[in-house]
Design a protein around this motif. Structure first.
Motif, PDB file in Angstrom:
ATOM      1  N   ASN A  45       0.811  -1.234   0.000  1.00  0.00           N
ATOM      2  CA  ASN A  45       0.000   0.000   0.000  1.00  0.00           C
ATOM      3  C   ASN A  45       0.835   1.271   0.000  1.00  0.00           C
ATOM      4  O   ASN A  45       0.301   2.371   0.152  1.00  0.00           O
ATOM      5  N   GLY A  46       2.164   1.135  -0.144  1.00  0.00           N
ATOM      6  CA  GLY A  46       3.025   2.308  -0.195  1.00  0.00           C
ATOM      7  C   GLY A  46       3.170   3.038   1.128  1.00  0.00           C
ATOM      8  O   GLY A  46       3.558   4.211   1.156  1.00  0.00           O
ATOM      9  N   ILE A  47       2.891   2.351   2.261  1.00  0.00           N
ATOM     10  CA  ILE A  47       3.013   3.033   3.548  1.00  0.00           C
ATOM     11  C   ILE A  47       4.487   3.222   3.902  1.00  0.00           C
ATOM     12  O   ILE A  47       5.362   2.544   3.360  1.00  0.00           O
ATOM     13  N   GLY A  48       4.771   4.148   4.808  1.00  0.00           N
ATOM     14  CA  GLY A  48       6.151   4.405   5.195  1.00  0.00           C
ATOM     15  C   GLY A  48       6.319   5.809   5.739  1.00  0.00           C
ATOM     16  O   GLY A  48       5.355   6.563   5.888  1.00  0.00           O
ATOM     17  N   GLU A  49       7.561   6.157   6.049  1.00  0.00           N
ATOM     18  CA  GLU A  49       7.883   7.490   6.594  1.00  0.00           C
ATOM     19  C   GLU A  49       7.280   8.605   5.732  1.00  0.00           C
ATOM     20  O   GLU A  49       7.314   8.542   4.507  1.00  0.00           O
ATOM     21  N   ARG A  50       6.738   9.613   6.394  1.00  0.00           N
ATOM     22  CA  ARG A  50       6.192  10.822   5.754  1.00  0.00           C
ATOM     23  C   ARG A  50       5.153  10.454   4.690  1.00  0.00           C
ATOM     24  O   ARG A  50       4.089   9.951   5.016  1.00  0.00           O
ATOM     25  N   ALA A  51       5.467  10.664   3.422  1.00  0.00           N
ATOM     26  CA  ALA A  51       4.517  10.379   2.339  1.00  0.00           C
ATOM     27  C   ALA A  51       4.575   8.928   1.873  1.00  0.00           C
ATOM     28  O   ALA A  51       3.882   8.550   0.931  1.00  0.00           O
ATOM     29  N   GLY A  52       5.398   8.122   2.527  1.00  0.00           N
ATOM     30  CA  GLY A  52       5.419   6.699   2.208  1.00  0.00           C
ATOM     31  C   GLY A  52       6.532   6.283   1.265  1.00  0.00           C
ATOM     32  O   GLY A  52       7.389   7.076   0.868  1.00  0.00           O
ATOM     33  N   ASN A  53       6.510   5.002   0.920  1.00  0.00           N
ATOM     34  CA  ASN A  53       7.521   4.375   0.072  1.00  0.00           C
ATOM     35  C   ASN A  53       6.926   3.995  -1.281  1.00  0.00           C
ATOM     36  O   ASN A  53       5.706   4.076  -1.484  1.00  0.00           O
ATOM     37  N   ALA A  54       7.774   3.527  -2.172  1.00  0.00           N
ATOM     38  CA  ALA A  54       7.277   2.949  -3.418  1.00  0.00           C
ATOM     39  C   ALA A  54       6.353   1.783  -3.069  1.00  0.00           C
ATOM     40  O   ALA A  54       6.636   0.996  -2.174  1.00  0.00           O
ATOM     41  N   SER A  55       5.247   1.693  -3.785  1.00  0.00           N
ATOM     42  CA  SER A  55       4.210   0.706  -3.497  1.00  0.00           C
ATOM     43  C   SER A  55       4.501  -0.613  -4.189  1.00  0.00           C
ATOM     44  O   SER A  55       4.714  -0.651  -5.405  1.00  0.00           O
ATOM     45  N   LEU A  56       4.501  -1.710  -3.425  1.00  0.00           N
ATOM     46  CA  LEU A  56       4.761  -3.030  -4.012  1.00  0.00           C
ATOM     47  C   LEU A  56       3.802  -3.321  -5.148  1.00  0.00           C
ATOM     48  O   LEU A  56       4.223  -3.739  -6.241  1.00  0.00           O
ATOM     49  N   GLU A  57       2.506  -3.120  -4.911  1.00  0.00           N
ATOM     50  CA  GLU A  57       1.521  -3.510  -5.923  1.00  0.00           C
ATOM     51  C   GLU A  57       1.676  -2.694  -7.205  1.00  0.00           C
ATOM     52  O   GLU A  57       1.506  -3.219  -8.313  1.00  0.00           O
ATOM     53  N   GLU A  58       2.045  -1.416  -7.077  1.00  0.00           N
ATOM     54  CA  GLU A  58       2.227  -0.587  -8.269  1.00  0.00           C
ATOM     55  C   GLU A  58       3.466  -1.016  -9.048  1.00  0.00           C
ATOM     56  O   GLU A  58       3.425  -1.165 -10.276  1.00  0.00           O
ATOM     57  N   VAL A  59       4.560  -1.207  -8.343  1.00  0.00           N
ATOM     58  CA  VAL A  59       5.811  -1.581  -8.998  1.00  0.00           C
ATOM     59  C   VAL A  59       5.686  -2.951  -9.668  1.00  0.00           C
ATOM     60  O   VAL A  59       6.045  -3.133 -10.844  1.00  0.00           O
ATOM     61  N   VAL A  60       5.148  -3.916  -8.939  1.00  0.00           N
ATOM     62  CA  VAL A  60       5.049  -5.286  -9.463  1.00  0.00           C
ATOM     63  C   VAL A  60       4.099  -5.362 -10.653  1.00  0.00           C
ATOM     64  O   VAL A  60       4.411  -5.986 -11.677  1.00  0.00           O
ATOM     65  N   MET A  61       2.946  -4.705 -10.558  1.00  0.00           N
ATOM     66  CA  MET A  61       1.992  -4.779 -11.673  1.00  0.00           C
ATOM     67  C   MET A  61       2.466  -3.962 -12.870  1.00  0.00           C
ATOM     68  O   MET A  61       2.145  -4.303 -14.017  1.00  0.00           O
ATOM     69  N   ALA A  62       3.224  -2.896 -12.641  1.00  0.00           N
ATOM     70  CA  ALA A  62       3.799  -2.168 -13.775  1.00  0.00           C
ATOM     71  C   ALA A  62       4.774  -3.065 -14.535  1.00  0.00           C
ATOM     72  O   ALA A  62       4.781  -3.099 -15.772  1.00  0.00           O
ATOM     73  N   ILE A  63       5.595  -3.802 -13.794  1.00  0.00           N
ATOM     74  CA  ILE A  63       6.536  -4.725 -14.435  1.00  0.00           C
ATOM     75  C   ILE A  63       5.789  -5.839 -15.151  1.00  0.00           C
ATOM     76  O   ILE A  63       6.132  -6.230 -16.269  1.00  0.00           O
ATOM     77  N   LYS A  64       4.724  -6.343 -14.526  1.00  0.00           N
ATOM     78  CA  LYS A  64       3.959  -7.430 -15.139  1.00  0.00           C
ATOM     79  C   LYS A  64       3.216  -6.962 -16.389  1.00  0.00           C
ATOM     80  O   LYS A  64       3.188  -7.655 -17.402  1.00  0.00           O
ATOM     81  N   CYS A  65       2.604  -5.768 -16.316  1.00  0.00           N
ATOM     82  CA  CYS A  65       1.807  -5.270 -17.439  1.00  0.00           C
ATOM     83  C   CYS A  65       2.662  -4.726 -18.581  1.00  0.00           C
ATOM     84  O   CYS A  65       2.254  -4.789 -19.745  1.00  0.00           O
ATOM     85  N   LYS A  66       3.838  -4.181 -18.258  1.00  0.00           N
ATOM     86  CA  LYS A  66       4.654  -3.509 -19.270  1.00  0.00           C
ATOM     87  C   LYS A  66       5.976  -4.231 -19.484  1.00  0.00           C
ATOM     88  O   LYS A  66       7.027  -3.614 -19.665  1.00  0.00           O
ATOM     89  N   GLY A  67       5.926  -5.558 -19.496  1.00  0.00           N
ATOM     90  CA  GLY A  67       7.147  -6.338 -19.615  1.00  0.00           C
ATOM     91  C   GLY A  67       8.006  -6.008 -20.824  1.00  0.00           C
ATOM     92  O   GLY A  67       9.232  -5.937 -20.729  1.00  0.00           O
TER      93      GLY A  67
END
Length: 419
Positions: free
Chosen positions: A264-286
């Motif tokens: 969910n991109g949670i983390g310090e301040r505004a958060g971290n890179a989101s697992l679901e966004e990064v992984v699905m971007a790699i999967k969708c845009k291989g």
């Protein structure tokens, strides 16, 4: 209906996860995923996870297929050290099926932290220590009160010390990398590699970089650091400017092969890179991402997202990419008509790919912008089959109600029909 081949570019079947070697990946197209929800994610303001909750999330991350779980910061407290050790024992030894993730924990560059970290994770099948020290001028001057030479000496000696304890998997993180002087970075990274580091974590600690800058930084480190070919380059991006996912993707295209993310991109301040966004971007845009792939079983994404949302208390915004409540919802009449004819018109991935199985089969949300086609389908889902004049009369009555309500519920529609 979906045509999955048109949605997932370059996705290949039967690509097995490479055998784990700390400083080498046998398939250059494979990307490791390090999840730091249990460490950096818990640093979100107002978030405190119980040991039981952390253990349950760790089990879910193993099912998800993350390569590395950063389980915590043992030096923070005795209870933190104990939960990291429990995760190392239970999750780090294969109780979630065939996949056994690396169990990693954080340590500052001092012997006390490293001793506690090693004690916590050494029982895992694949233990890792992630040790860090700041390398930017502002941090060295105002926080550490150390010279460049002192920082280099400390970093190299502590990496070597961790190796002397028996840990053969050590990640070194130059904190605030993106605001550090380049030549100094090349020097200190070269020294910690000599000391035995196996992964180098490049951190946009304050979320200051833009994608072009971050990609160039990874390229420059890859081109100018002595011994860099013998380690894995990792990214750790924060979201202060809203570009953590974009920076992470630029990093992987530029040569990083481990990506540090949170659910969910949670983390310090505004958060971290989101697992679901990064992984699905790699999967969708291989294809456009150089045919890269991960070992993530994406069908477990929704479950992981809901678990972290519940335990952290950090609610997922409705329009959050991939896992938000509106991510697969359609209210505009034009969009609704399109998805009813072919899902591909307005959905770039199947909701089932992330483990989302909708009770609302059509995925439609009725409102004032909805059209007749959408209304007819929703009525059919509720068991009502109307057409022609009856449907037209219902539609205009529906429109008058929709002007006064944000969303029309199933109960509203049943009342409309009964009247």
């Amino acid at each position: 209906m979906y045509s999955k081949s048109s949605l997932i570019e370059g996705e290949k079947t039967n690509r097995a996860r490479p055998i784990y070697v700390p400083n080498h990946i046998s398939d250059p197209n494979y990307v490791r995923i390090l999840d730091t929800t249990l460490r950096d994610g818990e640093q979100s303001s107002g978030v405190t996870l119980t040991p039981k909750e952390k253990l349950e999330i760790a089990h879910q991350l193993a099912k998800l297929g993350v390569d590395v779980i950063e389980a915590g910061f043992p030096a923070a407290s005795e209870s933190e050290a104990q939960v990291v050790k429990l995760i190392a024992q239970e999750v780090g030894n294969g109780k979630d099926g065939d996949h056994v993730p690396v169990i990693c924990c954080l340590a500052r560059c001092n012997k006390a932290d490293i001793d506690k970290a090693w004690e916590a994770v050494k029982c895992a099948k694949y233990p890792r220590i992630l040790t860090f020290i700041a390398t930017s001028e502002i941090h060295m001057k105002h926080k550490l009160n150390m010279s460049k030479e002192e920082v280099i000496a400390r970093a190299k000696s502590m990496v070597s010390y961790a190796r002397s304890l028996g840990c053969n998997d050590i990640e070194f993180g130059p904190e605030d990398t993106t605001r550090s002087e380049r030549e100094f970075l090349y020097e200190i990274l070269g020294e910690v590699i000599k000391g035995g580091a196996t992964t180098i974590g490049i951190g946009d600690t304050v979320g200051y970089s833009l994608p072009r800058e971050f990609g160039q930084l990874i390229s420059d480190i890859k081109a100018n650091t002595p011994g860099i070919e013998n380690v894995i380059i990792s990214t750790h991006c924060h979201n202060d400017l809203g570009v953590a996912t974009a920076n992470t993707l630029e990093g992987v295209v530029s040569g990083a092969r481990q990506l540090e993310v949170t659910i969910n991109g949670i983390g310090e301040r505004a958060g971290n890179a989101s697992l679901e966004e990064v992984v699905m971007a790699i999967k969708c845009k291989g294809k456009i991402l150089d045919d890269l792939y991960t070992g993530i079983n994406t069908e477990h994404i929704v479950m992981a997202s809901k678990m972290v949302e519940k335990y952290s208390g950090m609610l997922v915004q409705p329009h959050k990419a991939i896992v938000g409540a509106n991510a697969f919802a359609h209210q505009s009449g034009i969009h609704q008509d399109g998805v009813l004819k072919n899902k591909n018109t307005y959905e770039i991935m199947c909701p089932e790919d992330i483990g989302l199985y909708r009770t609302n089969v059509s995925g439609l949300t009725l409102g004032k912008l909805s059209g007749r086609h959408a209304l007819k389908i929703k009525l059919l889902e509720l068991g009502y089959d109307y057409d022609g004049k009856e449907l037209n009369d219902l539609f205009w009555r529906f429109k008058s109600i929709a002007e006064t309500k944000k969303v029309i519920t199933d109960d509203d529609l049943m009342t409309l029909v009964s009247n």
